[in-house]
Design an enzyme around this catalytic site. Structure first.
Site, PDB file in Angstrom:
ATOM      1  N   ALA A 117     -18.965   2.822  21.131  1.00 62.88           N
ATOM      2  CA  ALA A 117     -18.876   2.277  19.763  1.00 62.88           C
ATOM      3  C   ALA A 117     -17.442   2.179  19.230  1.00 62.88           C
ATOM      4  O   ALA A 117     -17.252   1.756  18.084  1.00 62.88           O
ATOM      5  CB  ALA A 117     -19.753   3.039  18.763  1.00 62.88           C
ATOM      6  N   ALA A 118     -16.439   2.519  20.053  1.00 64.57           N
ATOM      7  CA  ALA A 118     -15.048   2.333  19.593  1.00 64.57           C
ATOM      8  C   ALA A 118     -14.779   0.833  19.374  1.00 64.57           C
ATOM      9  O   ALA A 118     -14.170   0.438  18.369  1.00 64.57           O
ATOM     10  CB  ALA A 118     -14.071   2.917  20.604  1.00 64.57           C
ATOM     11  N   GLY A 119     -15.254  -0.002  20.292  1.00 65.57           N
ATOM     12  CA  GLY A 119     -15.066  -1.457  20.149  1.00 65.57           C
ATOM     13  C   GLY A 119     -15.854  -2.013  18.969  1.00 65.57           C
ATOM     14  O   GLY A 119     -15.394  -2.934  18.279  1.00 65.57           O
ATOM     15  N   ASP A 120     -17.032  -1.459  18.731  1.00 68.03           N
ATOM     16  CA  ASP A 120     -17.838  -1.905  17.575  1.00 68.03           C
ATOM     17  C   ASP A 120     -17.105  -1.573  16.277  1.00 68.03           C
ATOM     18  O   ASP A 120     -17.074  -2.363  15.331  1.00 68.03           O
ATOM     19  CB  ASP A 120     -19.206  -1.198  17.579  1.00 68.03           C
ATOM     20  CG  ASP A 120     -20.014  -1.533  18.816  1.00 68.03           C
ATOM     21  OD1 ASP A 120     -19.847  -2.649  19.356  1.00 68.03           O
ATOM     22  OD2 ASP A 120     -20.807  -0.680  19.262  1.00 68.03           O
TER      23      ASP A 120
HETATM   24  O1  RIB Z   1     -21.104  -0.668  21.997  1.00 68.97           O
HETATM   25  C1  RIB Z   1     -21.836   0.515  22.176  1.00 68.97           C
HETATM   26  C2  RIB Z   1     -23.299   0.214  22.220  1.00 68.97           C
HETATM   27  O2  RIB Z   1     -23.560  -0.581  23.364  1.00 68.97           O
HETATM   28  C3  RIB Z   1     -24.191   1.424  22.379  1.00 68.97           C
HETATM   29  O3  RIB Z   1     -24.546   2.013  21.146  1.00 68.97           O
HETATM   30  C4  RIB Z   1     -25.365   0.894  23.177  1.00 68.97           C
HETATM   31  O4  RIB Z   1     -26.550   0.833  22.447  1.00 68.97           O
HETATM   32  C5  RIB Z   1     -24.940  -0.482  23.661  1.00 68.97           C
HETATM   33  O5  RIB Z   1     -25.546  -1.479  22.964  1.00 68.97           O
END
Ligand code: RIB
Length: 283
Positions: free
Chosen positions: A227-230
């Site tokens: 989730a760092a990229g998110d």
């Molecule tokens: O970007 C991280 C996410 O990628 C995770 O939370 C996982 O669910 C996948 O979708």
């Protein structure tokens, strides 16, 4: 307060923390298992919310306990979920994640109900920005991109073919190093900004082949880079909608991504604005 709609995936993440990531064909035992709400769409929605935006998520989960578990944090923190769909015949998406002590991970996703987030009757609210990623059908992203009027950000993750009209319409495209290599020359169709991330080495923001900004994240001890990229994508979008200049926006997004890597799990690790400013100040 920026208003943002996210169209994207919701997953339940089953996370094994393990002494080292297995090689192909290898079994590694001794892991500890945890479960966290995740999915790139849900993570980006909650990251934007924690950074101060008003956020709506359009997603599809199964009518199952995993769906409730995956939506719980979003609901508790006030992400608008009223137009989310519930599938009667597909389970909630699941991600199988292995995390090494270095924070590096391997992720395998079984999309389940995310596949049913089709463009039919998808209602886009009138907001400042739209954020999409590629864990839901790409025709849904293309349809939304064609009608949305505001700032459009697309995180090309996981890498897969997208309609060239999406690249041409995007105000901001976000890719990591390996996604940038996968897309190669096709990214030259982008007319907006492209942010390319390089993990601990930082990120570069370009437009039409020219550098707009470069930034490095503050130094951190990585625990889990999931989730760092998110978080980076959500933070950069929030910063641009707020009118921040490219240098400042990229520094903010790099610090937000780094903050997310300091804790285990996707959504528990997403930083607040105070967390990000504290990390920038401590550097
Ligand atoms: O970007 C991280 C996410 O990628 C995770 O939370 C996982 O669910 C996948 O979708």
């Amino acid at each position: 307060m920026p208003s943002i709609v996210v169209i994207g995936s919701v997953n339940l993440d089953l996370v094994a923390t393990v002494a080292r990531l297995p090689a192909p064909g290898e079994t590694v035992t001794g892991a500890e298992l945890s479960r966290f709400p995740g999915g790139k769409g849900a993570n980006q929605a909650l990251a934007a919310k924690r950074l101060g935006a008003d956020v709506t998520l359009l997603a599809c989960v199964g009518e199952d306990a995993a769906g409730e578990e995956a939506l719980e944090m979003l609901r508790d923190e006030g992400v608008e979920l009223g137009d989310c769909r519930f599938s009667e015949d597909a389970p909630t998406g699941t991600a199988l994640i292995a995390v090494a002590p270095s924070g590096e991970n391997h992720i395998v996703v079984a999309p389940g109900a995310n596949r049913q987030l089709t463009p039919e009757s998808l209602r886009l609210p009138d907001v400042d920005a739209l954020i999409c990623q590629l864990e839901v059908p790409t025709e849904t992203i293309a349809a939304a991109a064609a009608t949305f009027q505001g700032f459009f950000a697309v995180n090309l993750a996981p890498a897969m073919h997208v309609d060239v009209a999406v690249l041409q319409r995007a105000d901001l495209v976000v890719v990591n190093e390996s996604e940038a290599a996968w897309y190669g020359d096709s990214l030259s169709a982008c007319t907006g900004m492209i942010a390319t991330t390089f993990g601990a080495a930082g990120a570069v923001l370009t437009k039409n082949g020219e550098d707009l900004a470069r930034a490095k994240p503050p130094r951190i001890e990585p625990v889990d880079t999931t989730a760092a990229g998110d978080t980076f994508t959500a933070a950069l979008t929030v910063a641009f909608v707020e009118g921040q200049a490219p240098e400042q926006a990229l520094e903010f997004a790099c610090a937000a991504g780094a903050a997310a890597a300091t804790k285990l799990g996707a959504q528990p690790s997403l930083p607040t604005r105070e967390d990000v400013m504290e990390l920038i100040g401590a550097d």
